[in-house]
Scaffold this motif. Structure first.
Motif, PDB file in Angstrom:
ATOM      1  N   ALA A 165       0.826  -1.201   0.000  1.00 30.61           N
ATOM      2  CA  ALA A 165       0.000   0.000   0.000  1.00 30.61           C
ATOM      3  C   ALA A 165       0.863   1.254   0.000  1.00 30.61           C
ATOM      4  CB  ALA A 165      -0.927  -0.014   1.212  1.00 30.61           C
ATOM      5  N   ASP A 166       1.948   1.229   0.759  1.00 24.70           N
ATOM      6  CA  ASP A 166       2.885   2.347   0.787  1.00 24.70           C
ATOM      7  C   ASP A 166       3.449   2.591  -0.612  1.00 24.70           C
ATOM      8  OD1 ASP A 166       4.638   4.217   2.333  1.00 24.70           O
ATOM      9  OD2 ASP A 166       6.215   2.894   1.615  1.00 24.70           O
ATOM     10  N   GLU A 167       3.824   1.536  -1.305  1.00 22.11           N
ATOM     11  CA  GLU A 167       4.343   1.667  -2.659  1.00 22.11           C
ATOM     12  C   GLU A 167       3.289   2.226  -3.605  1.00 22.11           C
ATOM     13  OE1 GLU A 167       7.886   0.615  -3.968  1.00 22.11           O
ATOM     14  OE2 GLU A 167       7.678   1.631  -2.038  1.00 22.11           O
ATOM     15  N   ALA A 168       2.012   1.894  -3.385  1.00 19.94           N
ATOM     16  CA  ALA A 168       0.943   2.425  -4.241  1.00 19.94           C
ATOM     17  C   ALA A 168       0.862   3.944  -4.130  1.00 19.94           C
ATOM     18  CB  ALA A 168      -0.394   1.794  -3.868  1.00 19.94           C
ATOM     19  N   LEU A 169       1.041   4.459  -2.930  1.00 22.45           N
ATOM     20  CA  LEU A 169       1.000   5.909  -2.733  1.00 22.45           C
ATOM     21  C   LEU A 169       2.196   6.579  -3.419  1.00 22.45           C
ATOM     22  CD1 LEU A 169      -0.230   8.413  -1.521  1.00 22.45           C
ATOM     23  CD2 LEU A 169       0.835   7.845   0.662  1.00 22.45           C
ATOM     24  N   TRP A 170       3.373   5.986  -3.290  1.00 20.94           N
ATOM     25  CA  TRP A 170       4.547   6.548  -3.947  1.00 20.94           C
ATOM     26  C   TRP A 170       4.454   6.412  -5.466  1.00 20.94           C
ATOM     27  CZ3 TRP A 170       7.719   9.819  -1.779  1.00 20.94           C
ATOM     28  CH2 TRP A 170       7.879   9.804  -0.389  1.00 20.94           C
ATOM     29  N   LEU A 171       3.816   5.345  -5.936  1.00 22.33           N
ATOM     30  CA  LEU A 171       3.615   5.197  -7.375  1.00 22.33           C
ATOM     31  C   LEU A 171       2.709   6.298  -7.903  1.00 22.33           C
ATOM     32  CD1 LEU A 171       3.982   3.595  -9.999  1.00 22.33           C
ATOM     33  CD2 LEU A 171       2.083   2.128  -9.281  1.00 22.33           C
ATOM     34  N   ASP A 172       1.669   6.642  -7.148  1.00 22.30           N
ATOM     35  CA  ASP A 172       0.784   7.743  -7.534  1.00 22.30           C
ATOM     36  C   ASP A 172       1.554   9.062  -7.552  1.00 22.30           C
ATOM     37  OD1 ASP A 172      -1.834   8.731  -8.207  1.00 22.30           O
ATOM     38  OD2 ASP A 172      -2.035   9.485  -6.166  1.00 22.30           O
ATOM     39  N   CYS A 173       2.465   9.228  -6.598  1.00 23.68           N
ATOM     40  CA  CYS A 173       3.302  10.430  -6.543  1.00 23.68           C
ATOM     41  C   CYS A 173       4.199  10.513  -7.778  1.00 23.68           C
ATOM     42  CB  CYS A 173       4.135  10.388  -5.266  1.00 23.68           C
ATOM     43  SG  CYS A 173       5.200  11.827  -4.996  1.00 23.68           S
ATOM     44  N   LEU A 174       4.793   9.392  -8.168  1.00 25.76           N
ATOM     45  CA  LEU A 174       5.629   9.355  -9.366  1.00 25.76           C
ATOM     46  C   LEU A 174       4.805   9.635 -10.614  1.00 25.76           C
ATOM     47  CD1 LEU A 174       8.318   8.699 -10.822  1.00 25.76           C
ATOM     48  CD2 LEU A 174       7.630   6.286 -10.758  1.00 25.76           C
ATOM     49  N   ASP A 175       3.618   9.065 -10.684  1.00 25.25           N
ATOM     50  CA  ASP A 175       2.740   9.287 -11.832  1.00 25.25           C
ATOM     51  C   ASP A 175       2.417  10.767 -11.987  1.00 25.25           C
ATOM     52  OD1 ASP A 175       0.636   7.972 -13.836  1.00 25.25           O
ATOM     53  OD2 ASP A 175      -0.417   9.522 -12.705  1.00 25.25           O
ATOM     54  N   GLU A 176       2.208  11.469 -10.876  1.00 21.88           N
ATOM     55  CA  GLU A 176       1.905  12.895 -10.948  1.00 21.88           C
ATOM     56  C   GLU A 176       3.088  13.684 -11.520  1.00 21.88           C
ATOM     57  OE1 GLU A 176       0.076  16.339  -8.031  1.00 21.88           O
ATOM     58  OE2 GLU A 176       1.913  15.304  -7.417  1.00 21.88           O
ATOM     59  N   VAL A 177       4.301  13.290 -11.155  1.00 21.72           N
ATOM     60  CA  VAL A 177       5.473  13.973 -11.718  1.00 21.72           C
ATOM     61  C   VAL A 177       5.498  13.805 -13.230  1.00 21.72           C
ATOM     62  CG1 VAL A 177       7.993  13.992 -11.838  1.00 21.72           C
ATOM     63  CG2 VAL A 177       6.860  13.778  -9.620  1.00 21.72           C
ATOM     64  N   VAL A 178       5.272  12.571 -13.696  1.00 17.77           N
ATOM     65  CA  VAL A 178       5.390  12.262 -15.122  1.00 17.77           C
ATOM     66  C   VAL A 178       4.258  12.871 -15.932  1.00 17.77           C
ATOM     67  CG1 VAL A 178       5.341  10.353 -16.791  1.00 17.77           C
ATOM     68  CG2 VAL A 178       6.736  10.176 -14.722  1.00 17.77           C
ATOM     69  N   THR A 179       3.057  12.885 -15.389  1.00 16.08           N
ATOM     70  CA  THR A 179       1.889  13.306 -16.170  1.00 16.08           C
ATOM     71  C   THR A 179       1.446  14.745 -15.921  1.00 16.08           C
ATOM     72  OG1 THR A 179       0.330  12.481 -14.483  1.00 16.08           O
ATOM     73  CG2 THR A 179       1.012  10.936 -16.211  1.00 16.08           C
ATOM     74  N   VAL A 180       1.900  15.353 -14.818  1.00 15.66           N
ATOM     75  CA  VAL A 180       1.449  16.710 -14.481  1.00 15.66           C
ATOM     76  C   VAL A 180       2.616  17.675 -14.296  1.00 15.66           C
ATOM     77  CG1 VAL A 180       0.192  18.137 -12.822  1.00 15.66           C
ATOM     78  CG2 VAL A 180      -0.656  15.857 -13.385  1.00 15.66           C
TER      79      VAL A 180
END
Length: 264
Positions: A165-180
């Motif tokens: 679950a912790d990794e899911a939150l960090w993955l969402d954080c990484l996705d925001e960097v790449v897409t936003v």
């Protein structure tokens, strides 16, 4: 990607940040943030919460003043509560001033209040890592995302589930960097187009995340590792030599793209 209740997660991380400020020495340096100390970090996040609440309301924020602030935890608590209350009161799909619209023609703007749910969660997550790391407290599986997307207390999850679950939150954080965040940097011409196609490959994820903007025919460089490490790399908190990060391709070229700045 695991569904995340961004507002619930934000409230939990804000509380963790506040609790840490109450026991942290304001004079503790944060070397990876230049000359900042804990005091500057706490004031910064408080100001960002206050500013983001006004952005969600489509208003100019009331200045908090230059400081110094005698009660850092009190300042942070007040601004964090303002942000939570604002986001809880507003329709998530209502129009708002948002970073996704910077440099975009008015008729094509799409920013909503919901944008700030996610943006402020990730802002708090990264700065909680800054704070905890600076004072020598690990930010690990000590209350992380549960399977339903809310944050749980220390004993609510088994270690394996909590880590995922912790990794899911960090993955969402990484996705925001790449897409936003990085597309905004390009749109505002704050950084040049990347000279290589950087592809982040988070461990255990179903798909990779690739930066946009590289010219046709540019070399592809794959950076693999845990989602947390990749997100912190994208936010300039870790380097390519960090434990667990593997680079497949031209390491120097990858470093040049990262050093240009994927985020503000």
């Amino acid at each position: 990607m695991t569904r995340i209740d961004h507002l619930a997660a934000l409230a939990d991380l804000q509380q963790r940040f506040l609790d840490t400020t109450r026991r942290a020495d304001p004079a503790t340096p944060i070397p990876w943030l230049g000359r900042w100390k804990v005091e500057q970090l706490v004031v910064h996040l408080a100001r960002i919460h206050h500013w983001a609440a006004a952005q969600a309301r489509c208003e100019q924020e009331r200045p908090l003043g230059r400081g110094p602030f005698a009660d850092l935890p009190g300042l942070y608590a007040e601004c964090a509560a303002e942000l939570r209350a604002t986001l809880a009161e507003l329709d998530p799909d209502a129009r708002a001033w948002a970073l996704v619209d910077d440099g975009v023609p008015r008729g094509e703007q799409t920013g909503t209040v919901r944008f700030w749910h996610r943006r402020q969660l990730h802002e708090t997550l990264v700065h909680l890592w800054d704070l905890r790391t600076a004072v020598g407290e690990p930010l690990g599986v000590d209350g992380t995302l549960s399977a339903d997307g809310t944050l749980s207390a220390d004993d609510a999850l088994g270690a394996d589930d909590a880590f995922a679950a912790d990794e899911a939150l960090w993955l969402d954080c990484l996705d925001e960097v790449v897409t936003v965040m990085h597309p905004r940097q390009l749109r505002l011409e704050r950084v040049p187009p990347p000279a290589a196609r950087l592809v982040f490959r988070p461990a255990g994820a179903d798909a990779s995340l690739a930066l946009t903007g590289a010219p046709d025919g540019a070399a592809e460089i794959v950076i693999a590792g845990p989602a947390r490490s990749l997100a912190l790399l994208a936010w300039g908190r870790l380097g390519l030599a960090a434990e667990g990060i593997e680079v497949r391709g031209d390491r120097d070229l990858a470093a040049a793209v990262l050093d240009a700045g994927l985020t503000p």
